[in-house]
Motif scaffolding. Structure first.
Motif, PDB file in Angstrom:
ATOM      1  N   TYR A   1      -5.015  -2.248   2.230  1.00  0.00           N
ATOM      2  CA  TYR A   1      -4.113  -1.213   1.717  1.00  0.00           C
ATOM      3  C   TYR A   1      -2.727  -1.302   2.337  1.00  0.00           C
ATOM      4  CZ  TYR A   1      -5.484   2.236   5.469  1.00  0.00           C
ATOM      5  OH  TYR A   1      -5.732   2.897   6.635  1.00  0.00           O
ATOM      6  N   LEU A   2      -2.636  -1.826   3.574  1.00  0.00           N
ATOM      7  CA  LEU A   2      -1.288  -2.025   4.129  1.00  0.00           C
ATOM      8  C   LEU A   2      -0.524  -3.047   3.292  1.00  0.00           C
ATOM      9  CD1 LEU A   2      -1.831  -2.051   7.992  1.00  0.00           C
ATOM     10  CD2 LEU A   2      -0.900  -0.248   6.584  1.00  0.00           C
ATOM     11  N   ASP A   3      -1.234  -4.073   2.841  1.00  0.00           N
ATOM     12  CA  ASP A   3      -0.591  -5.090   2.012  1.00  0.00           C
ATOM     13  C   ASP A   3      -0.111  -4.487   0.689  1.00  0.00           C
ATOM     14  OD1 ASP A   3       0.200  -7.793   1.595  1.00  0.00           O
ATOM     15  OD2 ASP A   3      -1.453  -7.991   0.168  1.00  0.00           O
TER      16      ASP A   3
ATOM     17  N   LYS B   1       2.713  -0.639  -4.010  1.00  0.00           N
ATOM     18  CA  LYS B   1       1.643  -0.216  -4.926  1.00  0.00           C
ATOM     19  C   LYS B   1       0.828   0.884  -4.253  1.00  0.00           C
ATOM     20  CE  LYS B   1       1.285  -4.658  -7.199  1.00  0.00           C
ATOM     21  NZ  LYS B   1       0.440  -5.809  -7.451  1.00  0.00           N
ATOM     22  N   TYR B   2       1.424   2.072  -4.165  1.00  0.00           N
ATOM     23  CA  TYR B   2       0.810   3.143  -3.388  1.00  0.00           C
ATOM     24  C   TYR B   2      -0.490   3.631  -4.017  1.00  0.00           C
ATOM     25  CZ  TYR B   2       5.442   3.166  -1.319  1.00  0.00           C
ATOM     26  OH  TYR B   2       6.599   2.788  -0.712  1.00  0.00           O
ATOM     27  N   LEU B   3      -0.513   3.718  -5.331  1.00  0.00           N
ATOM     28  CA  LEU B   3      -1.700   4.259  -5.996  1.00  0.00           C
ATOM     29  C   LEU B   3      -2.890   3.308  -5.826  1.00  0.00           C
ATOM     30  CD1 LEU B   3      -1.923   6.923  -7.376  1.00  0.00           C
ATOM     31  CD2 LEU B   3      -1.763   5.765  -9.573  1.00  0.00           C
ATOM     32  N   ASP B   4      -2.622   2.001  -5.933  1.00  0.00           N
ATOM     33  CA  ASP B   4      -3.688   1.018  -5.703  1.00  0.00           C
ATOM     34  C   ASP B   4      -4.197   1.116  -4.275  1.00  0.00           C
ATOM     35  OD1 ASP B   4      -3.172   0.276  -8.208  1.00  0.00           O
ATOM     36  OD2 ASP B   4      -2.343  -1.692  -7.771  1.00  0.00           O
TER      37      ASP B   4
ATOM     38  N   ALA C   1      -6.407   4.052  -3.983  1.00  0.00           N
ATOM     39  CA  ALA C   1      -7.717   3.787  -4.595  1.00  0.00           C
ATOM     40  C   ALA C   1      -8.570   2.918  -3.677  1.00  0.00           C
ATOM     41  CB  ALA C   1      -7.530   3.111  -5.947  1.00  0.00           C
ATOM     42  N   LEU C   2      -7.927   1.974  -2.976  1.00  0.00           N
ATOM     43  CA  LEU C   2      -8.676   1.084  -2.080  1.00  0.00           C
ATOM     44  C   LEU C   2      -9.234   1.860  -0.886  1.00  0.00           C
ATOM     45  CD1 LEU C   2      -9.433  -1.889  -1.706  1.00  0.00           C
ATOM     46  CD2 LEU C   2      -7.425  -2.148  -0.287  1.00  0.00           C
ATOM     47  N   ILE C   3      -8.422   2.752  -0.365  1.00  0.00           N
ATOM     48  CA  ILE C   3      -8.857   3.551   0.787  1.00  0.00           C
ATOM     49  C   ILE C   3     -10.017   4.449   0.377  1.00  0.00           C
ATOM     50  CG2 ILE C   3      -7.755   5.822   0.988  1.00  0.00           C
ATOM     51  CD1 ILE C   3      -6.280   4.981   3.299  1.00  0.00           C
ATOM     52  N   LYS C   4      -9.981   4.942  -0.869  1.00  0.00           N
ATOM     53  CA  LYS C   4     -10.994   5.884  -1.322  1.00  0.00           C
ATOM     54  C   LYS C   4     -12.360   5.223  -1.513  1.00  0.00           C
ATOM     55  CE  LYS C   4     -10.432   9.851  -3.017  1.00  0.00           C
ATOM     56  NZ  LYS C   4     -10.736  11.182  -2.471  1.00  0.00           N
ATOM     57  N   GLU C   5     -12.411   3.905  -1.500  1.00  0.00           N
ATOM     58  CA  GLU C   5     -13.715   3.252  -1.599  1.00  0.00           C
ATOM     59  C   GLU C   5     -14.596   3.589  -0.415  1.00  0.00           C
ATOM     60  OE1 GLU C   5     -13.596  -0.930  -2.193  1.00  0.00           O
ATOM     61  OE2 GLU C   5     -12.456  -0.754  -4.047  1.00  0.00           O
TER      62      GLU C   5
ATOM     63  N   ARG D   1      -2.304   8.678   6.396  1.00  0.00           N
ATOM     64  CA  ARG D   1      -1.961  10.061   6.091  1.00  0.00           C
ATOM     65  C   ARG D   1      -0.968  10.126   4.935  1.00  0.00           C
ATOM     66  NH1 ARG D   1       0.617  14.416  10.300  1.00  0.00           N
ATOM     67  NH2 ARG D   1       1.638  15.712   8.744  1.00  0.00           N
ATOM     68  N   PHE D   2      -0.017   9.184   4.936  1.00  0.00           N
ATOM     69  CA  PHE D   2       0.942   9.131   3.826  1.00  0.00           C
ATOM     70  C   PHE D   2       0.210   8.943   2.497  1.00  0.00           C
ATOM     71  CE2 PHE D   2       3.306   6.237   1.018  1.00  0.00           C
ATOM     72  CZ  PHE D   2       4.381   7.044   0.705  1.00  0.00           C
ATOM     73  N   LEU D   3      -0.766   8.017   2.500  1.00  0.00           N
ATOM     74  CA  LEU D   3      -1.529   7.769   1.265  1.00  0.00           C
ATOM     75  C   LEU D   3      -2.400   8.969   0.912  1.00  0.00           C
ATOM     76  CD1 LEU D   3      -2.589   4.072   1.823  1.00  0.00           C
ATOM     77  CD2 LEU D   3      -0.870   4.922   0.247  1.00  0.00           C
TER      78      LEU D   3
END
Lengths: 354, 610
Positions: free
Chosen positions: B64-66, B72-75, B78-82, B118-120
């Motif tokens: 998600y840092l990448d 691509k904040y929304l992507d 979504a990755l973090i939410k997995e 936290r930002f995400l």
């Protein structure tokens, strides 16, 4: 004489590779005029340079190769890896051939026989051709200001004939023509010809610059600046030769960075409009020359005073660029503070075991 | 000589065109497949970054840092939410083991991963619809007991798979330890409320005021649901076995925080408060005590110095900044006073074992210290309350007896979170509970489908080491710091102490990530290859390919790979999964053979064809 319109290609300058803290190369051109399937050595520096140069130039390019590695290794059996028109010339006639191609295109455009933009005409001569054998003809092409780019890929020796000394071979470099021995312990006694500065001083109307494969984006931008410049341009590019320098193949790019960081290969540009040198390029850090020398087998015979001599040479280069020298580098220019190569290698081994 | 772009006279065409095939951009000069010179082959192999490994729930942090780097904040969300149901919560409260493991920490300063998370998370909070949806229903019902981090995580993952999930919560508000154990000035309640709304949006039913053992029995759970996750946590505070501990004015850490969090607190603190304990809860209690009106707060720990305290150093620093006194090497032996706390009796003490969870040795031979206070808060750990559980599932530690998959015997009951991890060596932190909830949820799904289960501890692949990366490409760059309220203003209010990142800060901070061991499409290998035999159909992570017909094995790409994603494999000693080059030796007979045939036939062809 009636004036005529020449359509020119203007190549955009690539952005900086570093965006803030992030390392990310800019978008590179997609064309690939130099393709795999050539027979240079693994990790070949000139080959890296050739690829970057031709990628920067694009598809509407004519390449001219006087005799040298990039001719001998790359065009055996009349098969070349060049995806654009390419011609081999005699080693001495690099400049005159290039001038001829440029003049021919000018004439064809004048007569309406060539439609389309003026091609990028690039002559890639080795340092043997550019600094010794073909010096006169290259000087002539630059003097007459034909619209072409002449590149000296500087691997600091005649490599394709089996490592002979050229006038670009550095002080202390071992070649088959400058073997070290009891009479001449340092191998090569003379300092290299300052070729790029000679071209800048002698042909001040030309764009002249030095570059190194260690800084690919800088190299590609200088190629593009040279091609965008109306008139002759000259580049001298440091390209390590794995066979002649005797190093591990993965270090090719690393050496290209180290040689700049230790001050033996100053990177600069000659500005033909203002007629001044631009010394603004700064490597990330500065190092003593011994760090660069110890990676290469060709300097393995050097004694303390020879390393100190090379350090003094590097310090003079830094001073010439207007860089303030750290004390460590001034200290390293004293032979008493240097160890000869074999002892340094031994000391390092002992340090490893401790 | 290449024939492309050159006009060849007719009389030269046939033999030359036959002998010298022109090169092409996609195939190269295939007369010289130089790949057979090679002894070492470069191979792209993505390795596990240390942050992903250290994270309690194995968030794909580098991933998600990448994505944040590239905007691509929304992507990224979504990755973090997995792996993480509530990044907005952990982005505030996590003890960030990822940052301790970060390779950049050994180079200059670690990436501020928690602040980016936290930002995400805050971005996710502002979305009208969450990116996650419930899975297609499989008609099975699962009960999750407890709505703390582990229960929240398990319910979230089960709903994503397609279960009908009901959460049973004994308090009047869902949230468990997230609400009751974490003060408002760290995690505002509305953030947690929003995350719980997200659970309801997934179709999860939450029954509050429903305590197992009182309102629902073990047999009810067994009868009404196909399976059950027990994420009940450690709810009862430990005492310090001091005399007079039952006096008025003696408080316990977790209930003290819980009552404030649930809004049911009736406590009035006096001006002088002592906190016993050196963990994170003790620190939160000390800081909360200031906000509840105490003037002098003193923390008393058994640990000999701050390094030994089992707490987050940042929180300790913030606490000291707010003016809390810290005493080391003392244990509370008696609470003195007439009916109410007036004085504490302290003796020198130390841990008698190597680790700080070991028994305490108190030196009673020296005279005791007396310390006058109005209240004392004891925060020295918690234990479970599992009287309702059948005896066969209790263990000697006073928690639930489970196997290595988190299962209770061969029932369809599973346990997750602190109740399962207590005493297992895992830290009892929010993120570890979330990870445990996730893994147990997947095991529950496997058990119901009759598949083999996965152990709760994850097997570790190669973790990327800093020494295998090329630091030339990473200039030193300072870490972005989150702004904080000043100690003077914050010690009296419930306002959040640490502020979030702006978009610019978040993307700048993500830009500092090394992407350890993982391709991030920097194009460096592509640019430095001397052949050039590195091809990419488009510039994207991991889409780079090495043309093995040509690669001479010079290893420049391996040396120059900034992230260490490329590695060399000896050509005669392959690992599994590496395909031996197939054409380097085989191509020549075909092409050369065809040419030889053409040349032989030349003589028989009519002159005008030649």
């Amino acid at each position: 004489m009636a004036t005529f319109e020449v359509e020119r290609q203007i190549l955009p300058i690539l952005g900086s590779p570093n965006q803030g803290a992030r390392f990310y190369n800019p978008e590179l051109p997609s064309s690939e005029p130099f393709v795999p399937g050539h027979r240079t050595c693994a990790g070949c520096g000139p080959s890296i340079q050739y690829r970057m140069t031709s990628k920067a130039a694009g598809d509407n390019t004519i390449l001219i190769g006087p005799t040298g590695c990039m001719y001998v290794a790359n065009s055996s059996y009349l098969c070349t890896p060049y995806n654009v028109p390419w011609a081999h010339t005699q080693i001495g006639s690099a400049g005159s051939f290039t001038a001829g191609v440029a003049a021919a295109y000018e004439a064809m455009i004048r007569k309406g026989k060539w439609k389309g933009p003026f091609p990028n005409i690039i002559c890639e001569a080795g340092d043997g051709s550019a600094s010794d054998i073909g010096l006169a003809s290259i000087s002539g092409a630059l003097y007459r200001n034909h619209d072409c780019l002449i590149i000296c890929y500087d691997n600091e020796q005649y490599a394709n004939t089996g490592i002979q000394a050229s006038s670009r071979t550095p002080y202390g470099g071992m070649t088959t023509f400058s073997p070290p021995g009891p009479e001449v312990p340092e191998g090569k006694k003379l300092f290299p010809k300052d070729l790029a500065r000679m071209m800048a001083a002698g042909h001040p109307h030309c764009y002249v610059a030095t570059a190194s494969v260690g800084y690919p984006i800088d190299l590609m931008n200088k190629v593009r600046k040279g091609l965008n410049h109306r008139g002759a341009a000259y580049l001298m590019i440091y390209t390590p030769c794995q066979k002649g320098f005797v190093y591990e193949t993965p270090r090719s790019i690393d050496l290209g960075r180290m040689v700049v960081e230790c001050g033996l290969y100053p990177i600069w540009e000659w500005n033909p409009e203002r007629r001044v040198y631009d010394y603004s390029f700064r490597p990330q850090n500065m190092r003593p020359v011994s760090e660069y020398l110890k990676l290469q087998g060709r300097f393995g015979h050097l004694h303390a005073e020879h390393i100190a001599t090379l350090q003094q040479f590097a310090n003079d280069q830094w001073k010439m660029m207007g860089v303030e020298l750290p004390d460590a580098l001034i200290w390293a220019a004293d032979p008493q503070n240097q160890m000869h190569m074999a002892a340094a290698a031994e000391a390092e081994e002992v340090a490893d075991t401790i | 000589m290449s024939t492309k772009g050159t006009r060849i006279p007719d009389w030269l065409k046939v033999p030359f065109a036959g002998i010298t095939p022109g090169p092409s951009q996609d195939k190269g000069q295939n007369l010289f497949p130089t790949g057979n010179w090679r002894s070492i082959r470069p191979v792209y192999r993505d390795k596990l970054p240390p942050c992903n490994n250290a994270c309690g729930t194995n968030e794909k942090i580098q991933g998600y840092l990448d994505l944040v780097k590239r905007g691509k904040y929304l992507d990224a969300y979504a990755l973090i939410k997995e792996d993480m149901p509530f990044p907005s919560v952990t982005g505030r409260v996590c003890y960030h083991p990822c940052e301790q493991a970060c390779n950049r920490g050994k180079y200059d300063e670690a990436i501020s991963i928690r602040a980016v998370e936290r930002f995400l998370g805050d971005l996710g909070q502002s979305l009208k619809h969450d990116v996650v949806e419930a899975g297609p229903s499989n008609g099975k019902k699962v009960a999750v007991v407890g709505s703390g981090p582990a229960g929240h995580s398990a319910a979230y993952q089960l709903a994503r798979i397609g279960y009908k999930v009901t959460i049973l919560e004994k308090s009047s508000k869902a949230g468990g330890l997230n609400r009751g154990g974490i003060p408002d000035w760290v995690l505002p309640q509305h953030i947690l409320d929003r995350e719980i709304e997200r659970l309801i949006e997934l179709g999860i039913a939450i029954k509050t005021n429903c305590e197992v053992g009182k309102d629902v029995s073990w047999d009810d759970l067994k009868r009404d649901y196909d399976a059950c996750v027990l994420a009940i946590g450690l709810t009862e505070p430990n005492g310090v076995r001091a005399e007079g501990e039952d006096k008025e004015g003696v408080l316990y850490g977790l209930p003290f925080l819980r009552d404030i969090g649930m809004g049911t607190s009736k406590v009035k603190l006096g001006p002088r408060v002592a906190v016993i304990g050196g963990g994170n809860t003790a620190i939160d209690c000390a800081r909360e005590a200031l906000r509840q009106g105490a003037i002098e707060v003193t923390m008393i720990t058994v640990e000999a110095n701050t390094d030994e305290m089992p707490c987050s150093p940042e929180d300790l620093h913030d606490m000291l900044e707010e003016g809390v006194d810290l005493w080391h090497g003392r244990a509370l032996t008696a609470v003195l006073g007439a009916g109410k706390v007036e004085t504490l009796q302290l003796h020198p003490a130390r841990f008698s074992g190597a680790i700080n969870a070991s028994p305490i040795t108190i030196n009673r031979n020296v005279p005791a210290e007396r310390f006058a206070v109005d209240n004392v808060i004891i925060a020295v750990g918690q234990r479970a309350s599992i009287d309702w559980l059948p005896q066969e599932f209790k263990n000697e530690r006073g928690t639930i007896k489970i196997d290595r998959f988190g299962r209770l015997g061969d029932t369809n009951f599973f346990a997750a979170g602190d109740i399962a991890q207590f005493g297992s060596g895992q830290p009892l932190m929010v993120v570890n509970a979330v990870g445990d909830g996730k893994r147990v949820a997947f095991n529950l799904d496997k058990a119901l489908r009759g598949e083999p289960l996965q152990p709760r501890t994850v097997a570790v692949d190669v973790i990327m080491d800093l020494n295998r990366m090329n630091m030339t490409y990473f200039p030193h760059f300072p870490r972005a710091h989150q702004s904080m309220l000043s100690p003077v203003t914050r010690r009296k209010t419930q306002v959040e102490v640490i502020q979030g990142f702006s978009e610019k800060q978040a993307s700048e901070e993500a830009g500092r990530c090394f992407s350890c061991g993982t391709c991030n499409a920097c194009d460096n290998c592509y640019l430095v290859c001397p052949e050039p035999c590195i091809a990419r159909p488009e510039r994207s992570n991991g889409l780079y390919k090495i043309l093995v017909d040509y690669c001479k094995g010079c290893r420049v790409c391996i040396e120059e790979c900034p992230t260490g994603c490329l590695e060399g494999v000896p050509e005669l000693d392959f690992d599994t999964g590496v395909v031996r080059m197939d054409t380097a030796f085989a191509i020549s007979p075909g092409l050369h053979g065809r040419q030889a045939e053409e040349l032989l036939n030349l003589a028989s062809r009519p002159a005008k064809d030649i």
